[in-house]
Design a protein around this motif. Structure first.
Motif, mmCIF file in Angstrom:
data_model
loop_
_atom_site.group_PDB
_atom_site.id
_atom_site.type_symbol
_atom_site.label_atom_id
_atom_site.label_comp_id
_atom_site.label_asym_id
_atom_site.label_seq_id
_atom_site.Cartn_x
_atom_site.Cartn_y
_atom_site.Cartn_z
ATOM 1 N N GLU A 1 0.828 -1.201 0.000
ATOM 2 C CA GLU A 1 0.000 0.000 0.000
ATOM 3 C C GLU A 1 0.866 1.256 0.000
ATOM 4 O O GLU A 1 0.429 2.320 -0.446
ATOM 5 C CB GLU A 1 -0.942 -0.006 1.212
ATOM 6 C CG GLU A 1 -1.987 1.091 1.172
ATOM 7 C CD GLU A 1 -3.037 0.979 2.269
ATOM 8 O OE1 GLU A 1 -3.953 1.815 2.286
ATOM 9 O OE2 GLU A 1 -2.939 0.048 3.103
ATOM 10 N N ALA A 2 2.093 1.142 0.509
ATOM 11 C CA ALA A 2 3.034 2.256 0.542
ATOM 12 C C ALA A 2 4.409 1.772 0.103
ATOM 13 O O ALA A 2 4.729 0.586 0.190
ATOM 14 C CB ALA A 2 3.105 2.859 1.948
ATOM 15 N N ASP A 3 5.220 2.722 -0.359
ATOM 16 C CA ASP A 3 6.590 2.419 -0.778
ATOM 17 C C ASP A 3 7.584 2.540 0.364
ATOM 18 O O ASP A 3 8.671 1.961 0.313
ATOM 19 C CB ASP A 3 7.017 3.375 -1.904
ATOM 20 C CG ASP A 3 6.116 3.291 -3.116
ATOM 21 O OD1 ASP A 3 5.956 2.171 -3.648
ATOM 22 O OD2 ASP A 3 5.558 4.334 -3.525
ATOM 23 N N VAL A 4 7.223 3.286 1.397
ATOM 24 C CA VAL A 4 8.135 3.575 2.491
ATOM 25 C C VAL A 4 7.316 4.025 3.685
ATOM 26 O O VAL A 4 6.199 4.546 3.532
ATOM 27 C CB VAL A 4 9.153 4.674 2.066
ATOM 28 C CG1 VAL A 4 8.441 5.957 1.671
ATOM 29 C CG2 VAL A 4 10.181 4.945 3.154
ATOM 30 N N CYS A 5 7.867 3.819 4.877
ATOM 31 C CA CYS A 5 7.213 4.232 6.124
ATOM 32 C C CYS A 5 8.071 5.284 6.815
ATOM 33 O O CYS A 5 9.302 5.168 6.849
ATOM 34 C CB CYS A 5 7.028 3.022 7.029
ATOM 35 S SG CYS A 5 6.746 3.407 8.777
ATOM 36 N N VAL A 6 7.427 6.295 7.392
ATOM 37 C CA VAL A 6 8.126 7.327 8.164
ATOM 38 C C VAL A 6 7.448 7.469 9.520
ATOM 39 O O VAL A 6 6.223 7.587 9.600
ATOM 40 C CB VAL A 6 8.127 8.698 7.450
ATOM 41 C CG1 VAL A 6 8.927 9.724 8.266
ATOM 42 C CG2 VAL A 6 8.694 8.583 6.043
ATOM 43 N N SER A 7 8.257 7.440 10.590
ATOM 44 C CA SER A 7 7.729 7.599 11.943
ATOM 45 C C SER A 7 8.720 8.372 12.789
ATOM 46 O O SER A 7 9.930 8.222 12.635
ATOM 47 C CB SER A 7 7.483 6.225 12.586
ATOM 48 O OG SER A 7 7.092 6.359 13.950
ATOM 49 N N ALA A 8 8.199 9.200 13.684
ATOM 50 C CA ALA A 8 9.027 9.896 14.670
ATOM 51 C C ALA A 8 8.875 9.259 16.037
ATOM 52 O O ALA A 8 9.274 9.833 17.048
ATOM 53 C CB ALA A 8 8.635 11.375 14.741
ATOM 54 N N GLY A 9 8.337 8.055 16.069
ATOM 55 C CA GLY A 9 8.048 7.396 17.335
ATOM 56 C C GLY A 9 9.248 6.745 17.983
ATOM 57 O O GLY A 9 10.402 6.907 17.549
ATOM 58 N N ASN A 10 8.980 6.003 19.037
ATOM 59 C CA ASN A 10 9.953 5.287 19.852
ATOM 60 C C ASN A 10 10.893 4.453 18.962
ATOM 61 O O ASN A 10 10.454 3.539 18.262
ATOM 62 C CB ASN A 10 9.150 4.392 20.810
ATOM 63 C CG ASN A 10 9.981 3.566 21.736
ATOM 64 O OD1 ASN A 10 11.029 3.050 21.366
ATOM 65 N ND2 ASN A 10 9.504 3.415 22.954
ATOM 66 N N THR A 11 12.198 4.755 18.999
ATOM 67 C CA THR A 11 13.148 4.099 18.092
ATOM 68 C C THR A 11 13.212 2.597 18.314
ATOM 69 O O THR A 11 13.186 1.817 17.356
ATOM 70 C CB THR A 11 14.551 4.703 18.257
ATOM 71 O OG1 THR A 11 14.501 6.118 18.023
ATOM 72 C CG2 THR A 11 15.538 4.071 17.280
ATOM 73 N N GLY A 12 13.320 2.176 19.570
ATOM 74 C CA GLY A 12 13.407 0.759 19.867
ATOM 75 C C GLY A 12 12.172 0.002 19.413
ATOM 76 O O GLY A 12 12.265 -1.092 18.841
ATOM 77 N N ALA A 13 11.014 0.583 19.666
ATOM 78 C CA ALA A 13 9.766 -0.054 19.243
ATOM 79 C C ALA A 13 9.667 -0.106 17.729
ATOM 80 O O ALA A 13 9.232 -1.109 17.151
ATOM 81 C CB ALA A 13 8.574 0.710 19.827
ATOM 82 N N LEU A 14 10.079 0.974 17.070
ATOM 83 C CA LEU A 14 10.019 1.016 15.609
ATOM 84 C C LEU A 14 10.925 -0.041 14.991
ATOM 85 O O LEU A 14 10.539 -0.721 14.030
ATOM 86 C CB LEU A 14 10.400 2.408 15.115
ATOM 87 C CG LEU A 14 10.256 2.648 13.607
ATOM 88 C CD1 LEU A 14 8.789 2.556 13.185
ATOM 89 C CD2 LEU A 14 10.832 4.014 13.215
ATOM 90 N N MET A 15 12.128 -0.207 15.542
ATOM 91 C CA MET A 15 13.039 -1.222 15.013
ATOM 92 C C MET A 15 12.498 -2.623 15.279
ATOM 93 O O MET A 15 12.539 -3.498 14.403
ATOM 94 C CB MET A 15 14.429 -1.055 15.622
ATOM 95 C CG MET A 15 15.438 -2.132 15.194
ATOM 96 S SD MET A 15 15.652 -2.270 13.397
ATOM 97 C CE MET A 15 16.772 -0.900 13.084
ATOM 98 N N ALA A 16 11.990 -2.865 16.486
ATOM 99 C CA ALA A 16 11.453 -4.185 16.815
ATOM 100 C C ALA A 16 10.289 -4.543 15.900
ATOM 101 O O ALA A 16 10.209 -5.663 15.373
ATOM 102 C CB ALA A 16 11.012 -4.218 18.281
ATOM 103 N N MET A 17 9.389 -3.611 15.705
ATOM 104 C CA MET A 17 8.244 -3.871 14.837
ATOM 105 C C MET A 17 8.668 -4.041 13.384
ATOM 106 O O MET A 17 8.130 -4.896 12.666
ATOM 107 C CB MET A 17 7.222 -2.734 14.963
ATOM 108 C CG MET A 17 6.459 -2.728 16.269
ATOM 109 S SD MET A 17 5.086 -1.559 16.209
ATOM 110 C CE MET A 17 4.390 -1.793 17.856
#
Length: 350
Positions: free
Chosen positions: A99-115
């Motif tokens: 649905e998307a080519d790329v994801c951008v988030s300013a959220g929790n770095t550890g959580a973003l990497m784990a997910m």
């Protein structure tokens, strides 16, 4: 290449919430009118704010998310609580399902990497992903990785980081054969950890066509731009990143104090204001905002959590460039070349 770049945004991520994300999305859309957004967030917070950004609303599809990942959540907790239902997970998953080519988030770095690791998985033959940062230098900009995804790395992982960082430099800077250096405590081959020395040997022996390995570099080479890509493991890389950010703030405070100390210094500041403005712009971390998660089956960009709208627009711009210039394809190409070279070397040594 598609006519538009579809970018999934975790609207709820960051210290400042949806207003900053939407402001950044609006700024980025002016710069890149071919962007289309897939937005994930709490409808009660996001939908009223969208009315203030008609360009973004028109260029977006919005999905409600039941859960918001907090900035202080542990990665394991965030993964258990937010899998499938959080704005962070759903924006990552959008890249997985196309649905998307790329994801951008300013959220929790550890959580973003784990997910990201759990949802997208690492690319074939890449053991660990890395976070790559864009580093301002006297020559322009360099890619530095890993800046925090991993604590420690063996020789093969450092070699993988070099390949991925080289692909990013080719995508971002348009360099056919970027120069690469391994961060070390000295330039001599006998210095440093065994893992670093072995990674250097591997880079010399395989002599990949898309990398120009220059050897070891030291900490003071980061700012001079001695190479296009600096490779290290996440512990030392993150310390280097935070040290550079702190030094930039320290220097800014020194200049501000010196320029307001006396009447003559304030007058002098008026004459030199344009030069100081250029210095401030060069040192502003918002201009190079965004870390790239490399080594996954999809592109994820991590924006600074405390950024403003201009900074988030910079992260979106980085995401746009990484997709438009085929970052994932370049990494896959380099991996293919490496494996062919490795088979040839193994056969020669047999």
């Amino acid at each position: 290449m598609a006519d538009s770049i579809n970018i999934a945004l975790d609207v709820m991520g960051g210290d400042n919430g949806p207003s900053v994300v939407l402001e950044g999305a609006d700024i980025a859309l002016v710069r890149h009118p071919d962007i289309r957004y897939v937005l994930y967030g709490d409808k009660d917070q996001v939908e009223p704010l969208l009315e203030n950004f008609p360009r973004v609303k028109q260029a977006s599809v919005f999905h409600h998310s039941e859960i918001v990942i907090q900035m202080d959540e542990r990665p394991s907790q965030a993964l258990r609580r937010g899998r499938g239902k959080s704005s962070m997970w759903q924006s990552i998953e959008a890249t997985k399902i196309g649905e998307a080519d790329v994801c951008v988030s300013a959220g929790n770095t550890g959580a973003l990497m784990a997910m990201s690791k759990f949802c997208l998985r690492t690319m074939a033959d890449i053991e660990r992903p890395a976070i790559a940062a864009i580093w301002p230098t006297l020559r322009g900009e360099s890619v530095v990785l890993d800046v925090g995804a991993n604590i420690g790395a063996d020789a093969q992982q450092l070699f993988d980081f070099a390949m991925m960082g080289g692909a990013m430099a080719r995508s971002l800077f348009g360099i056919d054969r970027p120069t690469v250096g391994l961060l070390n405590i000295g330039e001599e081959d006998v210095k440093g950890l065994d893992e670093v020395k072995e990674a250097g040997r591997m880079l010399r022996d395989f002599n990949l066509p898309h990398l120009n390995y220059k050897g070891f570099v030291e900490g003071d080479d980061l700012g001079t731009g001695a190479v296009d890509v600096v490779v290290t493991e996440g512990f030392s890389g993150n310390i280097a990143l935070k040290t550079a950010e702190g030094t930039a703030k320290q220097l800014g405070e020194y200049l501000r104090s010196a320029m307001t100390r006396t009447l003559m210094s304030r007058i002098g500041y008026l004459f030199a204001k344009s030069a100081f403005d250029r210095l401030r712009e060069k040192m502003d971390p918002r201009k190079v905002n965004g870390g790239v998660f490399l080594g996954l089956n999809g592109i994820v960009i991590k924006s600074h959590g405390s950024t403003d709208g201009e900074g988030f627009a910079g992260a979106i711009g980085l995401a746009y460039d990484m997709v438009r210039n085929g970052l994932t394809e370049k990494i896959e190409q380099d991996l293919s070349v490496y494996h062919k070279n490795r088979i040839a070397v193994d056969e020669e040594n047999a």
